[in-house]
Structure formats: C-alpha cells, structure tokens
Design a protein around this motif. Structure first.
Motif, mmCIF file in Angstrom:
data_model
loop_
_atom_site.group_PDB
_atom_site.id
_atom_site.type_symbol
_atom_site.label_atom_id
_atom_site.label_comp_id
_atom_site.label_asym_id
_atom_site.label_seq_id
_atom_site.Cartn_x
_atom_site.Cartn_y
_atom_site.Cartn_z
ATOM 1 N N UNK A 1 0.838 -1.209 0.000
ATOM 2 C CA UNK A 1 0.000 0.000 0.000
ATOM 3 C C UNK A 1 0.867 1.251 0.000
ATOM 4 N N UNK A 2 1.954 1.214 0.765
ATOM 5 C CA UNK A 2 2.868 2.354 0.816
ATOM 6 C C UNK A 2 3.451 2.648 -0.562
ATOM 7 N N UNK A 3 3.872 1.611 -1.268
ATOM 8 C CA UNK A 3 4.433 1.790 -2.608
ATOM 9 C C UNK A 3 3.378 2.307 -3.580
ATOM 10 N N UNK A 4 2.152 1.783 -3.464
ATOM 11 C CA UNK A 4 1.079 2.219 -4.359
ATOM 12 C C UNK A 4 0.756 3.693 -4.145
ATOM 13 N N UNK A 5 0.604 4.104 -2.875
ATOM 14 C CA UNK A 5 0.280 5.498 -2.593
ATOM 15 C C UNK A 5 1.432 6.421 -2.944
ATOM 16 N N UNK A 6 2.653 5.973 -2.731
ATOM 17 C CA UNK A 6 3.825 6.778 -3.095
ATOM 18 C C UNK A 6 3.845 7.034 -4.597
ATOM 19 N N UNK A 7 3.538 5.996 -5.368
ATOM 20 C CA UNK A 7 3.513 6.145 -6.824
ATOM 21 C C UNK A 7 2.359 7.049 -7.259
ATOM 22 N N UNK A 8 1.173 6.828 -6.692
ATOM 23 C CA UNK A 8 0.023 7.656 -7.051
ATOM 24 C C UNK A 8 0.225 9.107 -6.649
ATOM 25 N N UNK A 9 0.887 9.308 -5.510
ATOM 26 C CA UNK A 9 1.116 10.667 -5.019
ATOM 27 C C UNK A 9 1.984 11.465 -5.980
ATOM 28 N N UNK A 10 2.838 10.781 -6.710
ATOM 29 C CA UNK A 10 3.734 11.448 -7.652
ATOM 30 C C UNK A 10 3.245 11.375 -9.089
ATOM 31 N N UNK A 11 2.069 10.831 -9.275
ATOM 32 C CA UNK A 11 1.456 10.783 -10.601
ATOM 33 C C UNK A 11 0.508 11.971 -10.766
ATOM 34 N N UNK A 12 -0.162 12.022 -11.888
ATOM 35 C CA UNK A 12 -1.116 13.107 -12.142
ATOM 36 C C UNK A 12 -2.263 13.077 -11.127
ATOM 37 N N UNK A 13 -2.626 11.879 -10.670
ATOM 38 C CA UNK A 13 -3.699 11.776 -9.682
ATOM 39 C C UNK A 13 -3.325 12.506 -8.400
ATOM 40 N N UNK A 14 -2.079 12.309 -7.959
ATOM 41 C CA UNK A 14 -1.624 12.992 -6.756
ATOM 42 C C UNK A 14 -1.614 14.499 -6.919
ATOM 43 N N UNK A 15 -1.200 14.953 -8.080
ATOM 44 C CA UNK A 15 -1.183 16.395 -8.351
ATOM 45 C C UNK A 15 -2.599 16.972 -8.289
ATOM 46 N N UNK A 16 -3.549 16.245 -8.865
ATOM 47 C CA UNK A 16 -4.936 16.700 -8.868
ATOM 48 C C UNK A 16 -5.493 16.727 -7.439
ATOM 49 N N UNK A 17 -5.204 15.676 -6.652
ATOM 50 C CA UNK A 17 -5.678 15.631 -5.269
ATOM 51 C C UNK A 17 -5.152 16.817 -4.470
#
Length: 299
Positions: A150-166
């Motif tokens: 979960x940590x790796x998944x959220x870390x990756x999402x946080x640095x993707x476009x999804x994270x930027x939008x959030x």
C-alpha cells in the motif's frame, strides 16, 4: 520475541489505517469515518474466513471492496459539506455503523459450534492464523507485506497526475475547478480509496486480535487514524508510517507503565507538535523558524 512481533503487527495495522486517512486529507477533507470502514472490514473479513471458509487474501480484498463501496455511497452526500460540518457528518456515520454492529447478530453452525457476530458480545473465534498453523513471525511478515504494498502504491500515485490533482483540490478548490477538474469526483474517489484501505486494515485487525466488538470502532480509533498523517506530515506517505511507529511503539506501548497518564502525554505531544511542527515530521521547517522568518520579513 513474540511480544515484539505482536507490537510490530499492531503498528503495521495502524500504519495502514493512517495511510487511509492520508489519502483523503490530501484533498483538504477531514473525515472521522475511518473507524466505521475499519469496523465494516473487520466484521466482513472475519465472517468470510470463519463462517464460510474463504482464504484470507480474497476475504481481505472483498472486505476492502465492500468498505470502499460504502465509502463511495456516503461520499456524495457527505462531501457536499465542508469543514466542521463534514467532521460532524462523518462522526454521525461512524456512530450509526457502531450501533449497527452492536445489534448485529448472525450465527452459523460450523462443525457443530455456533460462530459469528453475537450483537453486544462481539465476534469471537476468528482463528484463521492459528487454525492454519501461522507463526507470530509469519503473521508479522504478512501484515507488513500489505503495508509495504500500500505504501508503494500510494507513493507512486502521489507522484502521478492523480496525486497532483488531489493536492490541487486540497490547496484551492475554486482554482482546481477553474482548471477543469471535477472536484466532487476527485473527493469521492479519495473517499472510496480511503474507505477501502481502512476496510483492509480492519480485516487484518480482526484476524490479528481474533475478537472484535463495536466498542473498538469509536471516536478514539478515528482520532488515531487522523493523527498519524497530521503528525507525520502530508508531504510524504512515509511520514504517516513513521508517526504510527512512534505513537504506537513509544507513546502507547513504551509508556504503558504510566497507565491512564499516557493519554495526557499523548495529548501534550499533539499540542507541542501543532505548535513546533504544524506541518508534520517530514514537512518544511519547524514552526518557530517559520514564525521567526515572518517576523523578520515584517520588520
């Protein structure tokens, strides 16, 4: 060593719970519904393995999916309000779920023994690990495999476009909406993922503790879930895990000899953190440095 393995297990469960709050806090929304999703996941995963013999991993994934779906359903009405009203709405939802679990009875005969939720008595004999010969060390590794995943998944999402939008929604909803972002869809998405992660951690908790009841899913658990990302900081998912390790390993377990005074120390720690590290462990400079910089600039 079993004591330390058990401590590491509960830290891992709380780290997952904290990560579920981290994801929705990125949108600027403060939700205290994590305890409800945690309880839903705990009961459902326990029922799937204990009453119907499901393998553990599919049961946990099913619990996460159902908790996420419930979060999706309440996301639309709950996220139409903001600030304190959202806090009140999510507390009310958590209390509704807690009362439902208090009155929930579903007993099934398994090998001549009545098993399942028994209302106010809770749900006992969730013994998947012991019945399948898992050692304490193996349980610990299983839990932390999920934490790292979960940590790796959220870390990756946080640095993707999804994270930027959030983060854009969390920083300024009007600006995000003007940029073409569907703010409500993003908030509901964050609530759904957050609920799924809380349900996953609840399912693991039920099998770790072997007994769950409604009293475990109250405001105290919700406060813990919220405190981990706030103390750890929202600049990185790793801060949430570090905060869970510190709070559960040091403040809760390390100060057990203090009895009820641990609550006082925990509250004092929160106050000091909000004053000297208002952005969390891994965010920016300490508050007193930033305050000094502002004073100097004004002068």
């Amino acid at each position: 060593m079993d004591f330390y393995y058990g401590l590491i297990q509960i830290i891992g469960i709380h780290a997952l719970l904290g990560l579920s709050s981290y994801w929705i806090l990125l949108t600027g929304q403060v939700s205290l519904a994590q305890a409800a999703f945690f309880g839903i996941g705990a009961y459902l995963a326990g029922m799937l393995t204990t009453l119907w013999g499901w393998p553990l991993v599919p049961a946990l994934l099913a619990a996460a999916a159902v908790s996420g779906f419930v979060a999706f359903l309440i996301g639309f009405p709950a996220l139409r309000v903001k600030g304190l009203m959202l806090v009140v709405a999510t507390i009310a939802f958590s209390e509704v779920v807690r009362i439902v679990l208090f009155n929930f009875k579903f007993r099934v005969s398994v090998d001549g023994v009545e098993l399942g939720p028994a209302g106010g008595e809770g749900f006992s004999q969730i013994r998947y690990f012991s019945l399948n010969g898992w050692s304490v060390f193996e349980v610990m590794m299983f839990i932390w495999a999920f934490v790292l995943l979960v940590l790796a998944m959220l870390w990756w999402l946080d640095r993707s476009r999804i994270g930027v939008v959030l983060r854009a929604v969390g920083e300024d909803e009007l600006a995000a909406q003007a940029a073409g972002i569907n703010v409500m869809a993003i908030k509901v998405l964050a609530m759904t993922v957050s609920g799924a992660l809380a349900g996953l951690s609840g399912g693991i908790f039920a099998h770790y503790t072997t007994h769950v009841e409604h009293a475990q899913f109250g405001i105290v658990l919700a406060a813990f879930a919220l405190s981990y990302p706030i103390i750890g900081g929202l600049s990185s998912v790793f801060g949430t895990v570090l905060a869970a390790i510190f709070i559960q390993g040091v403040l809760v377990e390390g100060l057990r000899f203090m009895g009820d005074w641990r609550s006082f120390v925990f509250g004092l720690f929160i106050i000091l953190t909000m004053n000297f590290r208002p952005d969390g462990f891994l965010n920016g400079r300490p508050g007193w440095l930033r305050f000094g910089a502002v004073r100097k600039k004004e002068a």
